[in-house]
Design a protein around this motif. Structure first.
Motif, PDB file in Angstrom:
ATOM      1  N   PRO A 225       0.811  -1.219   0.000  1.00  0.00           N
ATOM      2  CA  PRO A 225       0.000   0.000   0.000  1.00  0.00           C
ATOM      3  C   PRO A 225       0.851   1.278   0.000  1.00  0.00           C
ATOM      4  O   PRO A 225       0.457   2.280  -0.606  1.00  0.00           O
ATOM      5  CB  PRO A 225      -0.815  -0.081   1.289  1.00  0.00           C
ATOM      6  N   LEU A 226       2.013   1.237   0.622  1.00  0.00           N
ATOM      7  CA  LEU A 226       2.883   2.413   0.603  1.00  0.00           C
ATOM      8  C   LEU A 226       3.360   2.722  -0.813  1.00  0.00           C
ATOM      9  O   LEU A 226       3.425   3.888  -1.224  1.00  0.00           O
ATOM     10  CB  LEU A 226       4.083   2.204   1.529  1.00  0.00           C
TER      11      LEU A 226
ATOM     12  N   THR B  50       0.462   7.212  -6.458  1.00  0.00           N
ATOM     13  CA  THR B  50      -0.703   8.104  -6.531  1.00  0.00           C
ATOM     14  C   THR B  50      -0.299   9.550  -6.258  1.00  0.00           C
ATOM     15  O   THR B  50      -0.945  10.482  -6.739  1.00  0.00           O
ATOM     16  CB  THR B  50      -1.773   7.654  -5.504  1.00  0.00           C
ATOM     17  N   LEU B  51       0.750   9.766  -5.506  1.00  0.00           N
ATOM     18  CA  LEU B  51       1.206  11.120  -5.164  1.00  0.00           C
ATOM     19  C   LEU B  51       1.605  11.942  -6.384  1.00  0.00           C
ATOM     20  O   LEU B  51       1.546  13.168  -6.364  1.00  0.00           O
ATOM     21  CB  LEU B  51       2.399  11.049  -4.206  1.00  0.00           C
TER      22      LEU B  51
ATOM     23  N   LEU C 115      -1.094  14.367  -7.485  1.00  0.00           N
ATOM     24  CA  LEU C 115      -1.595  15.366  -6.542  1.00  0.00           C
ATOM     25  C   LEU C 115      -0.820  16.673  -6.653  1.00  0.00           C
ATOM     26  O   LEU C 115       0.255  16.747  -7.253  1.00  0.00           O
ATOM     27  CB  LEU C 115      -1.488  14.852  -5.104  1.00  0.00           C
ATOM     28  N   GLU C 116      -1.395  17.706  -6.037  1.00  0.00           N
ATOM     29  CA  GLU C 116      -0.734  19.016  -5.995  1.00  0.00           C
ATOM     30  C   GLU C 116       0.553  18.907  -5.188  1.00  0.00           C
ATOM     31  O   GLU C 116       0.705  18.034  -4.346  1.00  0.00           O
ATOM     32  CB  GLU C 116      -1.644  20.045  -5.317  1.00  0.00           C
ATOM     33  N   GLU C 117       1.418  19.859  -5.439  1.00  0.00           N
ATOM     34  CA  GLU C 117       2.735  19.867  -4.805  1.00  0.00           C
ATOM     35  C   GLU C 117       2.656  19.937  -3.284  1.00  0.00           C
ATOM     36  O   GLU C 117       3.326  19.191  -2.579  1.00  0.00           O
ATOM     37  CB  GLU C 117       3.541  21.068  -5.333  1.00  0.00           C
TER      38      GLU C 117
ATOM     39  N   SER D  33       3.375  16.820   2.016  1.00  0.00           N
ATOM     40  CA  SER D  33       2.947  16.395   3.347  1.00  0.00           C
ATOM     41  C   SER D  33       2.736  14.880   3.406  1.00  0.00           C
ATOM     42  O   SER D  33       3.171  14.206   4.347  1.00  0.00           O
ATOM     43  CB  SER D  33       1.659  17.124   3.724  1.00  0.00           C
ATOM     44  N   ILE D  34       2.100  14.360   2.397  1.00  0.00           N
ATOM     45  CA  ILE D  34       1.850  12.899   2.354  1.00  0.00           C
ATOM     46  C   ILE D  34       3.172  12.151   2.177  1.00  0.00           C
ATOM     47  O   ILE D  34       3.390  11.100   2.769  1.00  0.00           O
ATOM     48  CB  ILE D  34       0.842  12.553   1.235  1.00  0.00           C
ATOM     49  N   GLN D  35       4.093  12.718   1.382  1.00  0.00           N
ATOM     50  CA  GLN D  35       5.400  12.086   1.166  1.00  0.00           C
ATOM     51  C   GLN D  35       6.168  11.974   2.485  1.00  0.00           C
ATOM     52  O   GLN D  35       6.803  10.957   2.761  1.00  0.00           O
ATOM     53  CB  GLN D  35       6.211  12.899   0.141  1.00  0.00           C
TER      54      GLN D  35
END
Length: 189
Positions: free
Chosen positions: A129-130, A136-137, A140-142, A147-149
């Protein structure tokens, strides 16, 4: 030897009581026996007692030696304690206790092995899942992706720590020492 005398103290005290009781009974009954006969009886009885104690000591000397120095007995790992019923019963009891202890240790080792296998599988299962979230990142927006990274890196670090910790006890399986031939090289200047 001390243990033997401590074990036999009740017999010796009983004997002394008996040796005092016999002259007392003669005195109470009113019979006048010569003291020499009573002393002869006491001496004869003492010799019989000493022979009996000597025989008991010879019979149980290995048992007393093992009980006097238990660490030495443990290192010899349950050697025979003698041929007497008491020594054989104690030997069988010690063997039973040792077998049960070994079974418990083996059970704990199996349980730990199962736990480590589970931890390894779980960590590898969580890495999938990671990786999906990492892919998927890209869409997404920068700002949100950053933050998710960061959180993904923390999760990865935690999973690596779990797998390294689980493998730490099994380090000796991965580590092998081999002899090497070392040669001295001369360096020309």
């Amino acid at each position: 030897m001390k243990l033997f005398w401590r074990d036999q103290i009740s017999l010796i005290l009983f004997y002394l009581f008996q040796m005092l009781l016999i002259p007392l009974l003669y005195w109470l009954s009113g019979e006048n026996r010569p003291i020499s006969i009573m002393l002869y009886g006491i001496a004869l009885s003492t010799v019989v007692l000493l022979l009996f104690l000597g025989y008991r000591y010879v019979q149980h000397r290995r048992l007393y030696a093992a009980l006097s120095d238990p660490m030495d007995t443990l290192q010899k790992h349950l050697v025979s304690l003698g041929d007497t019923p008491l020594a054989e019963a104690i030997h069988e009891l010690l063997q039973l206790i040792d077998r049960q202890y070994q079974e418990q240790v083996n059970g704990h080792v199996r349980q730990m092995d199962q736990h480590i296998v589970f931890m390894n599988r779980w960590v590898h299962h969580m890495k999938t899942p990671l990786s999906v979230i990492q892919l998927t990142l890209k869409d997404l927006e920068e700002e949100a992706a950053t933050s998710i990274q960061e959180e993904l890196e923390r999760l990865r670090g935690g999973l690596e720590m779990v797998i390294y910790t689980a493998r730490l006890d099994r380090f000796e399986d991965d580590f092998q020492v081999e002899p090497l031939l070392l040669r001295k090289q001369l360096v020309k200047r």
